[in-house]
Design a protein around this motif. Structure first.
Motif, PDB file in Angstrom:
ATOM      1  N   HIS A  69     -31.404  25.720  59.298  1.00 13.18           N
ATOM      2  CA  HIS A  69     -31.256  27.078  58.770  1.00 13.18           C
ATOM      3  C   HIS A  69     -30.431  27.937  59.706  1.00 13.18           C
ATOM      4  O   HIS A  69     -30.335  27.670  60.895  1.00 13.18           O
ATOM      5  CB  HIS A  69     -32.638  27.755  58.662  1.00 13.18           C
TER       6      HIS A  69
ATOM      7  N   MET B 240     -32.592  34.178  55.963  1.00 14.78           N
ATOM      8  CA  MET B 240     -32.319  32.819  56.381  1.00 14.78           C
ATOM      9  C   MET B 240     -31.631  32.067  55.264  1.00 14.78           C
ATOM     10  O   MET B 240     -31.903  32.278  54.102  1.00 14.78           O
ATOM     11  CB  MET B 240     -33.607  32.090  56.711  1.00 14.78           C
TER      12      MET B 240
ATOM     13  N   HIS C  30     -31.629  27.483  63.421  1.00 15.36           N
ATOM     14  CA  HIS C  30     -32.933  26.918  63.771  1.00 15.36           C
ATOM     15  C   HIS C  30     -33.262  25.770  62.841  1.00 15.36           C
ATOM     16  O   HIS C  30     -32.632  25.614  61.796  1.00 15.36           O
ATOM     17  CB  HIS C  30     -34.031  27.984  63.721  1.00 15.36           C
TER      18      HIS C  30
ATOM     19  N   MET D 198     -35.957  24.606  60.481  1.00 14.22           N
ATOM     20  CA  MET D 198     -37.097  25.162  59.773  1.00 14.22           C
ATOM     21  C   MET D 198     -38.054  24.035  59.416  1.00 14.22           C
ATOM     22  O   MET D 198     -37.641  23.021  58.863  1.00 14.22           O
ATOM     23  CB  MET D 198     -36.552  25.782  58.490  1.00 14.22           C
TER      24      MET D 198
ATOM     25  N   MET E 118     -38.182  34.940  64.167  1.00 12.15           N
ATOM     26  CA  MET E 118     -38.927  34.320  63.106  1.00 12.15           C
ATOM     27  C   MET E 118     -40.170  35.118  62.740  1.00 12.15           C
ATOM     28  O   MET E 118     -40.981  34.687  61.967  1.00 12.15           O
ATOM     29  CB  MET E 118     -39.358  32.921  63.527  1.00 12.15           C
TER      30      MET E 118
ATOM     31  N   MET F 222     -40.851  35.605  59.156  1.00  9.34           N
ATOM     32  CA  MET F 222     -40.346  34.477  58.402  1.00  9.34           C
ATOM     33  C   MET F 222     -41.048  34.159  57.085  1.00  9.34           C
ATOM     34  O   MET F 222     -40.362  33.959  56.074  1.00  9.34           O
ATOM     35  CB  MET F 222     -40.356  33.251  59.283  1.00  9.34           C
TER      36      MET F 222
END
Ligand SMILES: [Cu+2]
Length: 158
Positions: free
Chosen positions: A69, A80, A102, A104, A150, A153
């Motif tokens: 992501h 994202m 990142h 995920m 995050m 998130m």
């Protein structure tokens, strides 16, 4: 304008060194997840010492699904987006970190607890797959504390 080029770049002679992996993975880590959170994120730095390559897949037994992501700033709102690959240029380290790229982790089988580790397998377009051990760090851990990582998130997903 004629000039002799006196200094040739010294070519590294290590390239032929047997099985040394061309892609180096350093500082893998993940954030501990709170309570019953079903999503988490993992980070690491990739350095490609060989030819150009692409990271094309991630997987771990710790989660039902793992995706690459990128966090983007969409007019002030952090969102994202799944990316299908990450380009690795020779000797240009790519760092996955909160607020940027990142990995995920979706459908965590158990909360990520500080001090634990889990394996993560990275698949490349050319290099053979590599599995690294990812240590879980504290919930508040971040390479950069920008507050945009995050934290929000779960709500941002989809
Ligand atoms: Cu994500």
């Amino acid at each position: 304008m004629r000039r002799l080029l006196l200094l040739l770049p010294a070519l590294p002679l290590l390239i032929a060194a047997g099985d040394a992996p061309a892609i180096q993975i350093s500082h893998p880590w993940a954030r501990a997840t709170p309570g019953a959170a079903k999503t988490g994120a993992a980070y690491l730095t990739l350095t490609d010492h060989g030819a150009a390559d692409r990271l094309i897949g991630v997987s771990t037994p710790a989660a039902a699904m793992a995706e690459l992501h990128k966090t983007i700033d969409d007019r002030g709102t952090m969102k994202m987006r799944a990316v299908d690959h990450l380009t690795l240029a020779p000797d240009h380290p790519v760092t996955l970190a909160p607020g940027g790229y990142h990995i995920m982790l979706m459908g965590l089988k158990a909360p990520l607890k500080r001090g634990e580790t889990f394996p993560l397998t990275l698949t490349f377009a050319h290099a053979p797959p590599m599995t690294v051990t990812v240590p879980v760090e504290a919930i508040g851990a971040s390479g950069v504390s920008d507050g945009s990582g995050m934290g929000g998130m779960p709500g941002m997903h989809h």
